[in-house]
Design an enzyme around this catalytic site. Structure first.
Site, PDB file in Angstrom:
ATOM      1  N   GLY A 135       0.831  -1.257   0.068  1.00  0.00           N
ATOM      2  CA  GLY A 135      -0.072  -0.103  -0.127  1.00  0.00           C
ATOM      3  C   GLY A 135       0.915   1.366  -0.037  1.00  0.00           C
ATOM      4  N   LYS A 190       1.563   0.820 -10.651  1.00  0.00           N
ATOM      5  CA  LYS A 190       1.884   2.205 -10.191  1.00  0.00           C
ATOM      6  C   LYS A 190       3.095   2.565 -10.510  1.00  0.00           C
ATOM      7  CE  LYS A 190       3.400   1.152  -5.987  1.00  0.00           C
ATOM      8  NZ  LYS A 190       4.593   1.867  -5.578  1.00  0.00           N
ATOM      9  N   SER A 253      10.198   8.455  -3.480  1.00  0.00           N
ATOM     10  CA  SER A 253       9.870   7.419  -4.400  1.00  0.00           C
ATOM     11  C   SER A 253      11.185   7.279  -5.518  1.00  0.00           C
ATOM     12  CB  SER A 253       8.595   7.924  -5.495  1.00  0.00           C
ATOM     13  OG  SER A 253       8.505   7.018  -6.365  1.00  0.00           O
ATOM     14  N   GLU A 280      11.890  -0.433  -9.407  1.00  0.00           N
ATOM     15  CA  GLU A 280      10.863  -1.576  -9.777  1.00  0.00           C
ATOM     16  C   GLU A 280       9.953  -1.120 -11.126  1.00  0.00           C
ATOM     17  OE1 GLU A 280      10.933  -4.615  -8.712  1.00  0.00           O
ATOM     18  OE2 GLU A 280      11.598  -4.699  -6.574  1.00  0.00           O
TER      19      GLU A 280
END
Length: 331
Positions: A135, A190, A253, A280
């Site tokens: 999450g 995402k 991020s 990733e």
């Protein structure tokens, strides 16, 4: 219950501290002596968290045999390492364990979801269940106990609740879910959208652009995830839009950071030449692009970030091509 967190990186350390704060029996296993010694001797993990003092009761080891009598094993390693870690620990296990996956991606060659990889490589006599703890969360915030909500997703509802109770406290709220396909697909996909968000920011575009990208990116996530067997409503939750928001807009991020450098240079070679971190979304963009082509799923944003990464397409031209696609209703 005894929990072993495999992986002494940022997320493994943060999650282990959560359990330590919760007065649970937990230890971190890792193969980096510098990190293990820092946790064990200095109550820090300075490689990832500057000036953050960890719970003094948190311990770490380089002895993999610590997994032998574990009840719960948290895998906090990159997706590329999941298979090898499972094969390493399986012969050491003495009883059935709950394996908690925290990775967000796909197997590097088979394109399987991570829960599938775990089930394939942990023998049936040792595997009680797989729960994905995923999450919208950055380790840098959880480790300093900022309020965060994530989801424990499993085909086994009771074990999802076990993990929910284990990790929940006043700063980490854990929900449960059972849409394994939708949740794992959402948190993986995402990352590719976040790369695109970083590229656009690096090119100089602003909030309007990012809002459009995230909204249309969510549409692609839903389209792809439902085609793979996930439920549409899952993508409106923490493992869908929640994770998309935090990864597309946060300085923490890695996917956004990598995309930003690509956009700033207007050239993906800056990533291939200089990046040393696990990003990733780079692998995910390739997997999803290839699967979408085979399944005839329309994924314009993913296709463009794939072209930038793997076909050396000019990022500015990619942004322009997205804007000049045939006009259509939003739905």
């Amino acid at each position: 219950m005894k929990t072993v967190v495999i992986g002494s990186g940022s997320w493994g350390t943060a999650l282990a501290q959560v359990l330590c704060d919760n007065k649970e029996d937990v230890i971190v296993y890792g193969n980096c002596k510098e990190q293990i010694d820092d946790i064990e001797q200095n109550h820090r993990n300075s490689m990832f968290f500057e000036n953050v003092e960890l719970n003094p009761d948190l311990h770490a080891t380089m002895d993999v045999n610590v997994v032998a009598d574990a009840d719960i094993i948290v895998l906090s390693v990159p997706t590329i390492a999941i298979e090898s870690v499972c094969l390493q620990i399986d012969p050491l296990l003495q009883k059935k364990v709950i394996i908690v996956n925290t990775s967000k991606g796909f197997h590097p060659t088979t394109n399987e979801r991570i829960s599938q990889v775990i089930r394939k490589n942990i023998s049936q006599q040792h595997l009680r269940s797989v729960v994905s703890l995923i999450g919208p969360s950055h380790a840098e915030e959880v480790v300093i106990r900022l309020l965060t909500a994530i989801c424990a997703v499993s085909l086994n509802d009771e074990d999802a609740k076990v993990i929910q109770q284990l990790f929940s406290n006043e700063y980490l709220r854990v929900y449960t879910g059972n849409d394994e396909i939708g949740s794992e697909t959402g948190v993986a996909l995402k990352n590719a959208i976040a790369l695109a968000s970083g590229v656009l920011s690096g090119l100089g575009y602003g909030d309007n652009t990012r809002a459009a990208l995230m909204t249309r990116g969510l549409a692609e996530m839903i389209r792809f995830g439902v085609a793979m067997g996930g439920r549409k409503e899952t993508f409106i939750g923490l493992t869908g839009i929640g994770d998309l928001i935090v990864t597309c807009s946060s300085r923490h991020s890695r996917n956004f950071q990598a995309g930003y450098e690509i956009g700033k240079a207007n050239d993906a070679q800056v990533y291939w030449k200089y990046n040393k971190k696990t990003v990733e979304g780079v692998r995910t963009a390739k997997v999803v692009h290839e699967l979408a082509e085979k399944m005839n799923i329309e994924m314009p944003i993913v296709n463009e970030i794939y072209s930038v990464l793997y076909e050396n397409k000019d990022p500015k031209q990619s942004a322009r091509d997205l804007m000049l696609r045939d006009l259509k209703p939003e739905a």
